[in-house]
Scaffold this motif. Structure first.
Motif, PDB file in Angstrom:
ATOM      1  N   LEU A   1      63.817   6.836  32.066  1.00 22.93           N
ATOM      2  CA  LEU A   1      64.875   7.492  32.827  1.00 22.93           C
ATOM      3  C   LEU A   1      65.856   6.457  33.372  1.00 22.93           C
ATOM      4  O   LEU A   1      67.073   6.598  33.213  1.00 22.93           O
ATOM      5  CB  LEU A   1      64.260   8.312  33.977  1.00 22.93           C
ATOM      6  N   HIS A   2      65.338   5.425  33.982  1.00 24.77           N
ATOM      7  CA  HIS A   2      66.199   4.369  34.541  1.00 24.77           C
ATOM      8  C   HIS A   2      66.991   3.668  33.439  1.00 24.77           C
ATOM      9  O   HIS A   2      68.211   3.478  33.552  1.00 24.77           O
ATOM     10  CB  HIS A   2      65.336   3.360  35.306  1.00 24.77           C
ATOM     11  N   MET A   3      66.318   3.290  32.364  1.00 23.47           N
ATOM     12  CA  MET A   3      66.991   2.547  31.295  1.00 23.47           C
ATOM     13  C   MET A   3      68.061   3.388  30.604  1.00 23.47           C
ATOM     14  O   MET A   3      69.086   2.852  30.171  1.00 23.47           O
ATOM     15  CB  MET A   3      65.967   2.020  30.294  1.00 23.47           C
ATOM     16  N   ARG A   4      67.844   4.694  30.524  1.00 24.84           N
ATOM     17  CA  ARG A   4      68.860   5.552  29.895  1.00 24.84           C
ATOM     18  C   ARG A   4      70.097   5.687  30.772  1.00 24.84           C
ATOM     19  O   ARG A   4      71.214   5.686  30.264  1.00 24.84           O
ATOM     20  CB  ARG A   4      68.281   6.935  29.591  1.00 24.84           C
ATOM     21  N   VAL A   5      69.904   5.817  32.100  1.00 21.52           N
ATOM     22  CA  VAL A   5      71.094   5.988  32.944  1.00 21.52           C
ATOM     23  C   VAL A   5      71.857   4.679  33.145  1.00 21.52           C
ATOM     24  O   VAL A   5      73.053   4.712  33.425  1.00 21.52           O
ATOM     25  CB  VAL A   5      70.773   6.652  34.310  1.00 21.52           C
ATOM     26  N   ILE A   6      71.191   3.526  32.959  1.00 20.07           N
ATOM     27  CA  ILE A   6      71.939   2.267  33.050  1.00 20.07           C
ATOM     28  C   ILE A   6      72.417   1.795  31.678  1.00 20.07           C
ATOM     29  O   ILE A   6      73.151   0.821  31.580  1.00 20.07           O
ATOM     30  CB  ILE A   6      71.138   1.154  33.766  1.00 20.07           C
ATOM     31  N   GLY A   7      71.977   2.468  30.615  1.00 21.27           N
ATOM     32  CA  GLY A   7      72.485   2.182  29.279  1.00 21.27           C
ATOM     33  C   GLY A   7      71.744   1.120  28.496  1.00 21.27           C
ATOM     34  O   GLY A   7      72.221   0.677  27.456  1.00 21.27           O
ATOM     35  N   THR A   8      70.548   0.699  28.948  1.00 20.15           N
ATOM     36  CA  THR A   8      69.803  -0.317  28.199  1.00 20.15           C
ATOM     37  C   THR A   8      68.847   0.300  27.182  1.00 20.15           C
ATOM     38  O   THR A   8      68.302  -0.417  26.363  1.00 20.15           O
ATOM     39  CB  THR A   8      69.009  -1.247  29.146  1.00 20.15           C
ATOM     40  N   GLU A   9      68.649   1.608  27.248  1.00 21.15           N
ATOM     41  CA  GLU A   9      67.864   2.323  26.235  1.00 21.15           C
ATOM     42  C   GLU A   9      68.764   3.402  25.660  1.00 21.15           C
ATOM     43  O   GLU A   9      69.456   4.101  26.404  1.00 21.15           O
ATOM     44  CB  GLU A   9      66.607   2.941  26.867  1.00 21.15           C
TER      45      GLU A   9
ATOM     46  N   ASP B   1      71.100   3.609  41.519  1.00 22.45           N
ATOM     47  CA  ASP B   1      70.216   2.934  42.473  1.00 22.45           C
ATOM     48  C   ASP B   1      69.242   3.913  43.113  1.00 22.45           C
ATOM     49  O   ASP B   1      68.077   3.586  43.352  1.00 22.45           O
ATOM     50  CB  ASP B   1      71.028   2.230  43.562  1.00 22.45           C
ATOM     51  N   LYS B   2      69.715   5.104  43.396  1.00 20.90           N
ATOM     52  CA  LYS B   2      68.876   6.127  44.021  1.00 20.90           C
ATOM     53  C   LYS B   2      67.741   6.532  43.083  1.00 20.90           C
ATOM     54  O   LYS B   2      66.591   6.667  43.504  1.00 20.90           O
ATOM     55  CB  LYS B   2      69.731   7.336  44.384  1.00 20.90           C
ATOM     56  N   ILE B   3      68.048   6.710  41.807  1.00 22.38           N
ATOM     57  CA  ILE B   3      67.014   7.051  40.824  1.00 22.38           C
ATOM     58  C   ILE B   3      65.990   5.926  40.739  1.00 22.38           C
ATOM     59  O   ILE B   3      64.780   6.162  40.749  1.00 22.38           O
ATOM     60  CB  ILE B   3      67.639   7.357  39.441  1.00 22.38           C
ATOM     61  N   TYR B   4      66.468   4.692  40.687  1.00 21.55           N
ATOM     62  CA  TYR B   4      65.559   3.541  40.617  1.00 21.55           C
ATOM     63  C   TYR B   4      64.661   3.477  41.853  1.00 21.55           C
ATOM     64  O   TYR B   4      63.457   3.286  41.749  1.00 21.55           O
ATOM     65  CB  TYR B   4      66.352   2.242  40.466  1.00 21.55           C
ATOM     66  N   ARG B   5      65.260   3.645  43.028  1.00 22.93           N
ATOM     67  CA  ARG B   5      64.475   3.590  44.267  1.00 22.93           C
ATOM     68  C   ARG B   5      63.459   4.726  44.327  1.00 22.93           C
ATOM     69  O   ARG B   5      62.340   4.543  44.787  1.00 22.93           O
ATOM     70  CB  ARG B   5      65.394   3.629  45.489  1.00 22.93           C
ATOM     71  N   TRP B   6      63.821   5.911  43.857  1.00 28.98           N
ATOM     72  CA  TRP B   6      62.895   7.044  43.817  1.00 28.98           C
ATOM     73  C   TRP B   6      61.693   6.703  42.941  1.00 28.98           C
ATOM     74  O   TRP B   6      60.557   6.975  43.303  1.00 28.98           O
ATOM     75  CB  TRP B   6      63.622   8.297  43.321  1.00 28.98           C
TER      76      TRP B   6
ATOM     77  N   ALA C   1      58.018   8.093  42.471  1.00 30.76           N
ATOM     78  CA  ALA C   1      58.540   9.255  41.749  1.00 30.76           C
ATOM     79  C   ALA C   1      57.866  10.549  42.216  1.00 30.76           C
ATOM     80  O   ALA C   1      57.365  11.337  41.423  1.00 30.76           O
ATOM     81  CB  ALA C   1      58.402   9.062  40.235  1.00 30.76           C
ATOM     82  N   LEU C   2      57.877  10.732  43.537  1.00 31.62           N
ATOM     83  CA  LEU C   2      57.197  11.885  44.137  1.00 31.62           C
ATOM     84  C   LEU C   2      57.996  13.167  43.960  1.00 31.62           C
ATOM     85  O   LEU C   2      59.217  13.160  43.883  1.00 31.62           O
ATOM     86  CB  LEU C   2      56.967  11.628  45.627  1.00 31.62           C
TER      87      LEU C   2
ATOM     88  N   LEU D   1      54.747   1.790  38.007  1.00 32.60           N
ATOM     89  CA  LEU D   1      54.214   0.432  38.085  1.00 32.60           C
ATOM     90  C   LEU D   1      55.277  -0.611  37.772  1.00 32.60           C
ATOM     91  O   LEU D   1      55.239  -1.723  38.283  1.00 32.60           O
ATOM     92  CB  LEU D   1      53.026   0.267  37.135  1.00 32.60           C
ATOM     93  N   ASN D   2      56.213  -0.247  36.926  1.00 28.18           N
ATOM     94  CA  ASN D   2      57.331  -1.133  36.593  1.00 28.18           C
ATOM     95  C   ASN D   2      58.587  -0.273  36.424  1.00 28.18           C
ATOM     96  O   ASN D   2      58.954   0.083  35.304  1.00 28.18           O
ATOM     97  CB  ASN D   2      57.026  -1.925  35.324  1.00 28.18           C
ATOM     98  N   PRO D   3      59.230   0.093  37.546  1.00 24.77           N
ATOM     99  CA  PRO D   3      60.379   0.996  37.490  1.00 24.77           C
ATOM    100  C   PRO D   3      61.488   0.558  36.542  1.00 24.77           C
ATOM    101  O   PRO D   3      62.163   1.392  35.949  1.00 24.77           O
ATOM    102  CB  PRO D   3      60.879   1.027  38.934  1.00 24.77           C
TER     103      PRO D   3
END
Length: 132
Positions: free
Chosen positions: A94-102, A119-124, A129-130, A87-89
């Motif tokens: 997962l996203h925040m850890r790979v970009i370093g904000t968490e 970017d690919k993880i975020y887009r998935w 997240a299928l 709902l809010n990628p």
């Protein structure tokens, strides 16, 4: 005089009709671009295999990212699951850890993911997240 007025009227009508029908050049629009969805098994798991499974294996206390169980772990099996928020990628752990904000940022001490991989993880995640 009536003949001249009649001719002017006819010529005006012809010019009006000719201009009215002119729709200009035909412009062909390119076909819509078909964007293929991100494949979890083919693209996301390969990122995990390259960067994550050396630590996140079956012995890891919080999250196993091996091919056998990574998708289930991201949704419900990990210590802090779910790691994805469709709902809010941007708020997905997962996203925040790979970009370093968490913290801790992932992967710790190892090579950072390429921007295209982030970017690919975020887009998935955006795509739902299928497990595909």
């Amino acid at each position: 005089m009536k003949k001249i007025t009649f001719c002017i009227l006819i010529l005006s009508l012809v010019f009006f009709i000719a201009c009215h029908k002119d729709s200009g050049p035909i412009i062909m629009a390119p076909p819509p671009v078909q964007i293929q969805p991100i494949s979890y098994s083919g693209e996301i798991q390969s990122i995990f295999d390259a960067y994550c499974v050396s630590c996140h294996d079956d012995a890891h206390f919080a999250l196993n990212l091996q091919p056998c169980c990574s998708w289930d772990q991201l949704w419900s099996g990990g210590l802090n699951a779910p790691y994805v928020n469709t709902l809010n990628p941007a708020l997905s752990s997962l996203h925040m850890r790979v970009i370093g904000t968490e913290l801790p940022a992932m992967p710790p001490g190892g090579p950072e993911l390429l921007q295209s991989e982030k970017d690919k993880i975020y887009r998935w995640i955006e795509e739902g997240a299928l497990n595909n």
